[in-house]
Design a protein around this motif. Sequence first.
Motif: not given
Length: 489
Positions: A189-191, A193-194, A229, A232, A235, A267
Amino acid sequence: MVANGTTGTTVASVYYRNMSGLLPGTLLGERDTVLASPVVSTSLQCGDKICDTTNIQLSQPVIVTLKHSKYAQAVIEKHDTNEATCVFWEFITASSENPLANGRWNTEGCVRNDKLSNSTQTVCECTHLTNFAILLSARPLNLPSGVALSLSIIGYIGVSLSVIAMLATIMALVILRTLWNMRNYIHINLCVSLILAQLMFVIGVTPHGGGGVVDPGCRTAAVLMHYLFLVSFMWMLMEGVVLYLVLVKVFVKEHERKYIFSFTIVSYGAPVLYMALCIPLGFALSGLEDSYGYQLVNSNTTTIVCWLNPITNFILTFIVPVVVILLVNVGFFIMAIVIMRRHQKRQGKTQEVSSWLKTSVSLVTVMGLTWITGVLVFEVPALLPVSYIFTIFVSFQGVAIFILFVPLSVPVRDAYSNWLKEKLAKHRYQFHFKSTKCATLSSVNTNVTSPSLDSSLKLESNIFNSTMERESGFANHSVMELSEECKER
């Protein structure tokens, strides 16, 4: 309006409060200026007709006091200097070369009275009556055109590589079922959103016009970047929460689905609630005069960056939550180190969490340094190397994340190493098993010459199939089929 009954002359003034969206903010021969005040239009009626005031020179200059827009006030107070320029709008009549009537800002006949001007207003003295305003030099990113171009190229290359690297990270964490866990769900999920945020970053640094004219599409890109951002960083905060849960809570794996659902809601949902306050604030503070919150930050007259306004400190709506998240994560890391030292006997769990902790600290360092340099870019624009560092950091974040989450991640390395070993071992075993059976069949074909050959082959086939199905996963192979394969070998 002032009327002179003796000569029949009438002077009329009209106050235009919001003209920044209609008139350019660029002065001929200058760059990086914005319209920083309302426009005061003064006309003179001589008898029955309107006089051409541009050709009338006054014996004494007319004094025009123009109140600064909120954006202009913030720029002057932040840089402690008043670079406002008194101008008037010069109309250009239509001609064969220019069939449409147009105009431009001009400074001829207008000067600024420095003694009477301050951060809230500028006093202009002009020798004619026209349409007056002030232009302000606004250079929060005062970059030469060559530097701006090189930064754009670095950004495009870096973002392209980052998107590819983060897609590779997602694939690496999804392909093997053994890597389906709560922590890797956070990384995926971090990837995501980034990736979306960096695509918005590309849109944001694409030229959207000039002269300070606000583009709604640019503002939309800035709003989406703001949200993505923040997501991200949320997360990234969940990364610290997982470390805490694994060390403190019991039966975490048994409740992974519950935690994953909670992490997802927090998040993505918390930034939505926060943005519900920031977006109205960003646009409400703009008033009707200029772009105060989500705005265009001019680096020159043609390149415009869509982001939060650094001059009026609206960028703090992003910086403050990021700093809070970083500090909370640091707190989680300190707690994790203390707990691991207390439970050094639990070697297996401690080593696993120690590996997680190194990755998490590295992630926080990369993302934290990126936005620390981002603040310096706006606060100290003269530091040109900082602009390059920030562009490199924000553009190549995805590459750093791929390195942290795949090659340097012990669980991921071990999972793929075990998967590769299993594949190679199975291949070697299958090759060896077929070789053995080929030798067996060769012996059978050599020794069995009696009429009972068919029954012997059937018996051999049944034994072969049951053995292959039990030991190698192969079935439905007849001896005749294997014989054909053996002939080809």
